[in-house]
Design a protein around this motif. Sequence first.
Motif, PDB file in Angstrom:
ATOM      1  N   GLN A 116       0.844  -1.202   0.000  1.00  0.00           N
ATOM      2  CA  GLN A 116       0.000   0.000   0.000  1.00  0.00           C
ATOM      3  C   GLN A 116       0.874   1.245   0.000  1.00  0.00           C
ATOM      4  OE1 GLN A 116      -3.066   0.336   3.047  1.00  0.00           O
ATOM      5  NE2 GLN A 116      -3.462   2.464   2.454  1.00  0.00           N
ATOM      6  N   LEU A 117       0.636   2.129  -0.986  1.00  0.00           N
ATOM      7  CA  LEU A 117       1.261   3.452  -1.041  1.00  0.00           C
ATOM      8  C   LEU A 117       0.128   4.464  -1.008  1.00  0.00           C
ATOM      9  CD1 LEU A 117       3.937   2.886  -3.841  1.00  0.00           C
ATOM     10  CD2 LEU A 117       4.307   2.914  -1.370  1.00  0.00           C
ATOM     11  N   TRP A 118       0.240   5.488  -0.167  1.00  0.00           N
ATOM     12  CA  TRP A 118      -0.874   6.405   0.075  1.00  0.00           C
ATOM     13  C   TRP A 118      -2.138   5.580   0.358  1.00  0.00           C
ATOM     14  CZ3 TRP A 118       0.827  10.828   1.555  1.00  0.00           C
ATOM     15  CH2 TRP A 118       1.950  11.393   0.972  1.00  0.00           C
ATOM     16  N   ASP A 119      -3.246   5.869  -0.359  1.00  0.00           N
ATOM     17  CA  ASP A 119      -4.474   5.101  -0.102  1.00  0.00           C
ATOM     18  C   ASP A 119      -4.713   4.072  -1.209  1.00  0.00           C
ATOM     19  OD1 ASP A 119      -4.998   6.876  -2.129  1.00  0.00           O
ATOM     20  OD2 ASP A 119      -6.853   7.666  -1.273  1.00  0.00           O
ATOM     21  N   LEU A 120      -3.593   3.572  -1.786  1.00  0.00           N
ATOM     22  CA  LEU A 120      -3.708   2.692  -2.957  1.00  0.00           C
ATOM     23  C   LEU A 120      -2.993   1.363  -2.749  1.00  0.00           C
ATOM     24  CD1 LEU A 120      -2.850   5.525  -5.443  1.00  0.00           C
ATOM     25  CD2 LEU A 120      -5.096   4.418  -5.216  1.00  0.00           C
ATOM     26  N   ASP A 121      -3.580   0.320  -3.300  1.00  0.00           N
ATOM     27  CA  ASP A 121      -2.883  -0.960  -3.363  1.00  0.00           C
ATOM     28  C   ASP A 121      -2.182  -1.036  -4.718  1.00  0.00           C
ATOM     29  OD1 ASP A 121      -3.481  -2.039  -0.902  1.00  0.00           O
ATOM     30  OD2 ASP A 121      -5.360  -2.951  -1.584  1.00  0.00           O
ATOM     31  N   VAL A 122      -0.874  -1.271  -4.673  1.00  0.00           N
ATOM     32  CA  VAL A 122      -0.095  -1.428  -5.907  1.00  0.00           C
ATOM     33  C   VAL A 122       0.239  -2.912  -6.015  1.00  0.00           C
ATOM     34  CG1 VAL A 122       2.017  -0.747  -7.109  1.00  0.00           C
ATOM     35  CG2 VAL A 122       0.868   0.876  -5.572  1.00  0.00           C
ATOM     36  N   ARG A 123      -0.080  -3.519  -7.162  1.00  0.00           N
ATOM     37  CA  ARG A 123       0.203  -4.955  -7.321  1.00  0.00           C
ATOM     38  C   ARG A 123       1.112  -5.162  -8.519  1.00  0.00           C
ATOM     39  NH1 ARG A 123      -5.477  -5.453  -5.929  1.00  0.00           N
ATOM     40  NH2 ARG A 123      -5.485  -5.556  -3.665  1.00  0.00           N
ATOM     41  N   TRP A 124       2.060  -6.083  -8.370  1.00  0.00           N
ATOM     42  CA  TRP A 124       3.025  -6.337  -9.433  1.00  0.00           C
ATOM     43  C   TRP A 124       3.428  -7.799  -9.446  1.00  0.00           C
ATOM     44  CZ3 TRP A 124       4.273  -4.102  -4.751  1.00  0.00           C
ATOM     45  CH2 TRP A 124       5.329  -4.658  -4.025  1.00  0.00           C
ATOM     46  N   HIS A 125       4.116  -8.187 -10.518  1.00  0.00           N
ATOM     47  CA  HIS A 125       4.710  -9.527 -10.547  1.00  0.00           C
ATOM     48  C   HIS A 125       6.043  -9.473 -11.264  1.00  0.00           C
ATOM     49  CE1 HIS A 125       3.569 -11.267 -14.747  1.00  0.00           C
ATOM     50  NE2 HIS A 125       3.610  -9.958 -14.808  1.00  0.00           N
ATOM     51  N   TYR A 126       6.695 -10.634 -11.308  1.00  0.00           N
ATOM     52  CA  TYR A 126       8.009 -10.741 -11.953  1.00  0.00           C
ATOM     53  C   TYR A 126       7.825 -11.634 -13.181  1.00  0.00           C
ATOM     54  CZ  TYR A 126       9.768  -8.897  -7.534  1.00  0.00           C
ATOM     55  OH  TYR A 126       9.992  -8.109  -6.433  1.00  0.00           O
ATOM     56  N   PRO A 127       7.594 -11.056 -14.372  1.00  0.00           N
ATOM     57  CA  PRO A 127       7.376 -11.904 -15.550  1.00  0.00           C
ATOM     58  C   PRO A 127       8.612 -12.747 -15.852  1.00  0.00           C
ATOM     59  CG  PRO A 127       7.397  -9.549 -16.155  1.00  0.00           C
ATOM     60  CD  PRO A 127       7.555  -9.627 -14.675  1.00  0.00           C
ATOM     61  N   GLN A 128       9.778 -12.240 -15.472  1.00  0.00           N
ATOM     62  CA  GLN A 128      11.013 -13.021 -15.553  1.00  0.00           C
ATOM     63  C   GLN A 128      11.956 -12.496 -14.483  1.00  0.00           C
ATOM     64  OE1 GLN A 128      11.592 -11.469 -19.603  1.00  0.00           O
ATOM     65  NE2 GLN A 128      13.666 -10.950 -18.955  1.00  0.00           N
ATOM     66  N   SER A 129      12.986 -13.234 -14.201  1.00  0.00           N
ATOM     67  CA  SER A 129      13.899 -12.833 -13.134  1.00  0.00           C
ATOM     68  C   SER A 129      14.495 -11.459 -13.458  1.00  0.00           C
ATOM     69  CB  SER A 129      14.984 -13.903 -13.027  1.00  0.00           C
ATOM     70  OG  SER A 129      16.019 -13.423 -12.249  1.00  0.00           O
ATOM     71  N   GLY A 130      14.516 -10.571 -12.488  1.00  0.00           N
ATOM     72  CA  GLY A 130      15.143  -9.254 -12.677  1.00  0.00           C
ATOM     73  C   GLY A 130      14.279  -8.266 -13.420  1.00  0.00           C
ATOM     74  N   LEU A 131      12.984  -8.509 -13.512  1.00  0.00           N
ATOM     75  CA  LEU A 131      12.083  -7.575 -14.197  1.00  0.00           C
ATOM     76  C   LEU A 131      10.761  -7.512 -13.436  1.00  0.00           C
ATOM     77  CD1 LEU A 131      11.301  -5.810 -16.694  1.00  0.00           C
ATOM     78  CD2 LEU A 131      10.480  -7.919 -17.763  1.00  0.00           C
ATOM     79  N   ILE A 132      10.276  -6.287 -13.201  1.00  0.00           N
ATOM     80  CA  ILE A 132       8.999  -6.111 -12.509  1.00  0.00           C
ATOM     81  C   ILE A 132       7.987  -5.530 -13.494  1.00  0.00           C
ATOM     82  CG2 ILE A 132       7.861  -4.508 -10.885  1.00  0.00           C
ATOM     83  CD1 ILE A 132       9.950  -5.194  -8.845  1.00  0.00           C
ATOM     84  N   ARG A 133       6.748  -6.016 -13.389  1.00  0.00           N
ATOM     85  CA  ARG A 133       5.667  -5.437 -14.192  1.00  0.00           C
ATOM     86  C   ARG A 133       4.531  -5.050 -13.249  1.00  0.00           C
ATOM     87  NH1 ARG A 133       5.042  -5.017 -19.504  1.00  0.00           N
ATOM     88  NH2 ARG A 133       2.917  -4.539 -20.151  1.00  0.00           N
ATOM     89  N   VAL A 134       4.134  -3.760 -13.309  1.00  0.00           N
ATOM     90  CA  VAL A 134       3.048  -3.287 -12.441  1.00  0.00           C
ATOM     91  C   VAL A 134       1.737  -3.690 -13.083  1.00  0.00           C
ATOM     92  CG1 VAL A 134       2.074  -1.310 -11.224  1.00  0.00           C
ATOM     93  CG2 VAL A 134       4.501  -1.313 -11.824  1.00  0.00           C
ATOM     94  N   LEU A 135       0.875  -4.338 -12.281  1.00  0.00           N
ATOM     95  CA  LEU A 135      -0.369  -4.904 -12.810  1.00  0.00           C
ATOM     96  C   LEU A 135      -1.574  -4.024 -12.528  1.00  0.00           C
ATOM     97  CD1 LEU A 135       0.295  -8.541 -11.636  1.00  0.00           C
ATOM     98  CD2 LEU A 135       0.413  -7.676 -13.983  1.00  0.00           C
ATOM     99  N   GLU A 136      -1.621  -3.426 -11.337  1.00  0.00           N
ATOM    100  CA  GLU A 136      -2.742  -2.527 -11.040  1.00  0.00           C
ATOM    101  C   GLU A 136      -2.428  -1.604  -9.882  1.00  0.00           C
ATOM    102  OE1 GLU A 136      -6.313  -4.721 -10.237  1.00  0.00           O
ATOM    103  OE2 GLU A 136      -5.491  -5.664  -8.449  1.00  0.00           O
ATOM    104  N   VAL A 137      -3.130  -0.462  -9.908  1.00  0.00           N
ATOM    105  CA  VAL A 137      -3.006   0.557  -8.859  1.00  0.00           C
ATOM    106  C   VAL A 137      -4.436   0.942  -8.518  1.00  0.00           C
ATOM    107  CG1 VAL A 137      -2.084   2.825  -8.294  1.00  0.00           C
ATOM    108  CG2 VAL A 137      -0.825   1.334  -9.871  1.00  0.00           C
ATOM    109  N   VAL A 138      -4.939   0.384  -7.408  1.00  0.00           N
ATOM    110  CA  VAL A 138      -6.363   0.509  -7.118  1.00  0.00           C
ATOM    111  C   VAL A 138      -6.570   0.967  -5.668  1.00  0.00           C
ATOM    112  CG1 VAL A 138      -7.088  -1.230  -8.799  1.00  0.00           C
ATOM    113  CG2 VAL A 138      -6.429  -1.950  -6.499  1.00  0.00           C
ATOM    114  N   PRO A 139      -7.735   1.568  -5.374  1.00  0.00           N
ATOM    115  CA  PRO A 139      -7.974   1.992  -4.001  1.00  0.00           C
ATOM    116  C   PRO A 139      -7.769   0.855  -3.015  1.00  0.00           C
ATOM    117  CG  PRO A 139      -9.662   2.862  -5.445  1.00  0.00           C
ATOM    118  CD  PRO A 139      -8.837   1.918  -6.284  1.00  0.00           C
ATOM    119  N   ALA A 140      -7.117   1.160  -1.900  1.00  0.00           N
ATOM    120  CA  ALA A 140      -6.802   0.121  -0.904  1.00  0.00           C
ATOM    121  C   ALA A 140      -8.104  -0.468  -0.358  1.00  0.00           C
ATOM    122  CB  ALA A 140      -5.983   0.713   0.227  1.00  0.00           C
ATOM    123  N   ALA A 141      -8.051  -1.766  -0.155  1.00  0.00           N
ATOM    124  CA  ALA A 141      -9.246  -2.471   0.324  1.00  0.00           C
ATOM    125  C   ALA A 141      -9.574  -2.041   1.754  1.00  0.00           C
ATOM    126  CB  ALA A 141      -8.993  -3.966   0.269  1.00  0.00           C
TER     127      ALA A 141
END
Length: 231
Positions: free
Chosen positions: A206-231
């Motif tokens: 959680q950053l500010w009032d948001l949930d930031v979700r990400w994954h690692y499509p491959q080693s050493g790389l991040i992909r941000v999947l969504e930035v949505v209001p925190a639950a």
Amino acid sequence: MTYSVSPVGFVRSCFKEKFAIPRQPHLAPAARGVLELVAPYDNGDAVQGLEQVSHVWLLFLFHQALEDKPRLKVRPPRLGGNQSMGVFATRATHRPNGIGQSVVKLDKVEPGRLWLSGIDLLDGTPVLDIKPYVPYADSVADAINRIASAAPTLIPVEWDDAALRQANQHALRLNEPLVELIEQCLAQDPRPAYQIPTPERRYGAQLWDLDVRWHYPQSGLIRVLEVVPAA
Ligand code: SAM
């Protein structure tokens, strides 16, 4: 012998949980917060002259890591979490008296309120004292630390189109450099070093009032999947 101390204020921070906070200040310049001073320090007299200073030292309590039993050795996440070291050789949060220190940028001074950036502090952190950074004394050109010799290696951060749109919209609403904040924090790879992430595994913070979700499509790389209001 015991001494008692009490906070001069509390930080209102972009970081609502420990995960994904940079391990030191300055690593995410877009990480902003406000130090709200409490009485009697909320009087303008206490900060008079501070507008002539670009950076301050904050001495604070790691209030979410306080423990009764003293530790002599700790396992710093920076060393992958599997190597133990004398507590005084590290900046670990679990330490005697639970005191942290960070040099942060002072963006604006108001009576009762200091606007900060480049912070590595959790929301609600109690601050025990504030001191001006003194460049000629505090910056040591020939200093050496063989345990932490350089800032963490950064990894690339990519965005799903929808996630970037969401982040830009929330940045406008919050009036905060949110895209930069997410990129700066995730590029440091907050995942514990011992975890080998599969592409299916989702991470979040959680950053500010948001949930930031990400994954690692491959080693050493991040992909941000969504930035949505925190639950
Ligand atoms: N710059 C400070 C120092 O050297 O004393 C903090 C270093 S410590 C390694 C940084 C970590 O402390 C952050 O990544 C975050 O997870 C954690 N942290 C920040 N504020 C905290 C708090 N109030 N209570 C517990 N942990 C905290």
